[in-house]
Design a protein around this motif. Sequence first.
Motif, mmCIF file in Angstrom:
data_model
loop_
_atom_site.group_PDB
_atom_site.id
_atom_site.type_symbol
_atom_site.label_atom_id
_atom_site.label_comp_id
_atom_site.label_asym_id
_atom_site.label_seq_id
_atom_site.Cartn_x
_atom_site.Cartn_y
_atom_site.Cartn_z
ATOM 1 N N TYR A 169 -26.840 33.100 62.811
ATOM 2 C CA TYR A 169 -26.349 33.805 61.698
ATOM 3 C C TYR A 169 -24.627 33.116 61.945
ATOM 4 O O TYR A 169 -23.826 33.243 62.375
ATOM 5 N N HIS A 170 -24.523 33.343 60.552
ATOM 6 C CA HIS A 170 -22.997 32.756 59.779
ATOM 7 C C HIS A 170 -22.533 33.431 59.076
ATOM 8 O O HIS A 170 -22.476 33.539 58.619
ATOM 9 N N ASP A 171 -21.471 33.917 59.532
ATOM 10 C CA ASP A 171 -20.740 35.516 58.607
ATOM 11 C C ASP A 171 -19.896 34.778 57.640
ATOM 12 O O ASP A 171 -19.003 34.722 58.642
ATOM 13 N N LEU A 172 -19.750 35.168 56.123
ATOM 14 C CA LEU A 172 -18.577 34.514 55.353
ATOM 15 C C LEU A 172 -18.712 35.357 54.693
ATOM 16 O O LEU A 172 -17.600 35.741 53.981
ATOM 17 N N ARG A 173 -18.795 36.622 55.153
ATOM 18 C CA ARG A 173 -18.331 38.143 53.948
ATOM 19 C C ARG A 173 -16.989 38.300 54.250
ATOM 20 O O ARG A 173 -16.573 39.229 53.114
ATOM 21 N N HIS A 174 -16.404 37.794 55.032
ATOM 22 C CA HIS A 174 -14.904 38.352 54.920
ATOM 23 C C HIS A 174 -14.258 37.304 54.363
ATOM 24 O O HIS A 174 -12.898 36.987 54.452
ATOM 25 N N LEU A 175 -14.424 36.323 53.768
ATOM 26 C CA LEU A 175 -13.892 35.171 53.348
ATOM 27 C C LEU A 175 -13.813 35.122 52.539
ATOM 28 O O LEU A 175 -14.685 35.415 51.197
ATOM 29 N N THR A 176 -12.679 34.771 51.352
ATOM 30 C CA THR A 176 -12.019 34.959 49.888
ATOM 31 C C THR A 176 -12.895 33.608 49.642
ATOM 32 O O THR A 176 -12.888 33.138 48.036
ATOM 33 N N ASP A 177 -12.892 32.576 50.357
ATOM 34 C CA ASP A 177 -13.308 31.218 49.735
ATOM 35 C C ASP A 177 -14.012 30.569 50.939
ATOM 36 O O ASP A 177 -13.431 30.481 51.743
ATOM 37 N N ALA A 178 -15.418 30.484 50.494
ATOM 38 C CA ALA A 178 -15.934 30.087 51.823
ATOM 39 C C ALA A 178 -16.107 28.479 51.817
ATOM 40 O O ALA A 178 -16.914 27.965 53.430
ATOM 41 N N SER A 179 -15.894 27.445 51.159
ATOM 42 C CA SER A 179 -15.827 26.532 50.925
ATOM 43 C C SER A 179 -16.047 25.390 52.112
ATOM 44 O O SER A 179 -16.237 24.613 52.512
ATOM 45 N N ALA A 180 -14.482 25.824 52.658
ATOM 46 C CA ALA A 180 -14.353 24.915 53.930
ATOM 47 C C ALA A 180 -14.767 25.219 54.668
ATOM 48 O O ALA A 180 -15.261 24.563 55.587
ATOM 49 N N GLN A 181 -15.224 26.879 55.186
ATOM 50 C CA GLN A 181 -16.172 27.178 56.275
ATOM 51 C C GLN A 181 -17.621 26.701 56.155
ATOM 52 O O GLN A 181 -18.570 25.994 56.767
ATOM 53 N N LEU A 182 -18.434 25.893 54.673
ATOM 54 C CA LEU A 182 -19.412 25.682 54.420
ATOM 55 C C LEU A 182 -19.574 24.103 55.092
ATOM 56 O O LEU A 182 -20.659 23.692 55.349
#
Length: 203
Positions: A40-53
Amino acid sequence: MRLEHAWNQLVTRHDMLRCVIGEDGQQSIMEEVPYFYFRYHDLRHLTDASAQLALLRNRMAHQILSAGSGRLYDITLIDYGAGKSRLAVLFDNLIVDGLSMLTLFSEWFECYQNPETELPPLAIQFRDYQCWRAQQGQAEDDIIYWQQRFDALPLAPALPTRMVPAAIITPRFRRLEAQLEPALWRQLSDRARQAQITPRCCS
């Protein structure tokens, strides 16, 4: 999770999803394996998730799964929030090819959409095919054919490289794409036909 349960149905159904490959190259099928829980990878707290992706994709693209683990796949659920998510699936080509992946995705979707429906039983598994091949023995005509052609086969093309291949400790691969004009593709196909190979072998 329904999607997770559907996947585990496929693990039970397909023996190569429970395949262990030993150091000697021998394959064995585990009768039972632990239930597989998606990462599970939680990106809900990020406004721009592109870097994490990008980081996640890079990690999974170069992930090396243990051939002796009995699990040569990995699945990560990426949660964007607001009901949006993405599924990242990694397969090791030791256990699947392109057509097998399409079959798995098709059956996975069917199990998810219709959880009460049982898929028709498989008449043959990969192990059955391998056992059949072992019983056939080696085809002497094929061996003689390739032995006769071996000395005449061309060497591998000396493609330009940025560094000496032998100096590469950890290789990194990335996909490159290009398109050929129809006339050039026909020319390439004609050359391949003259060499008695398929165009894919020389493209």
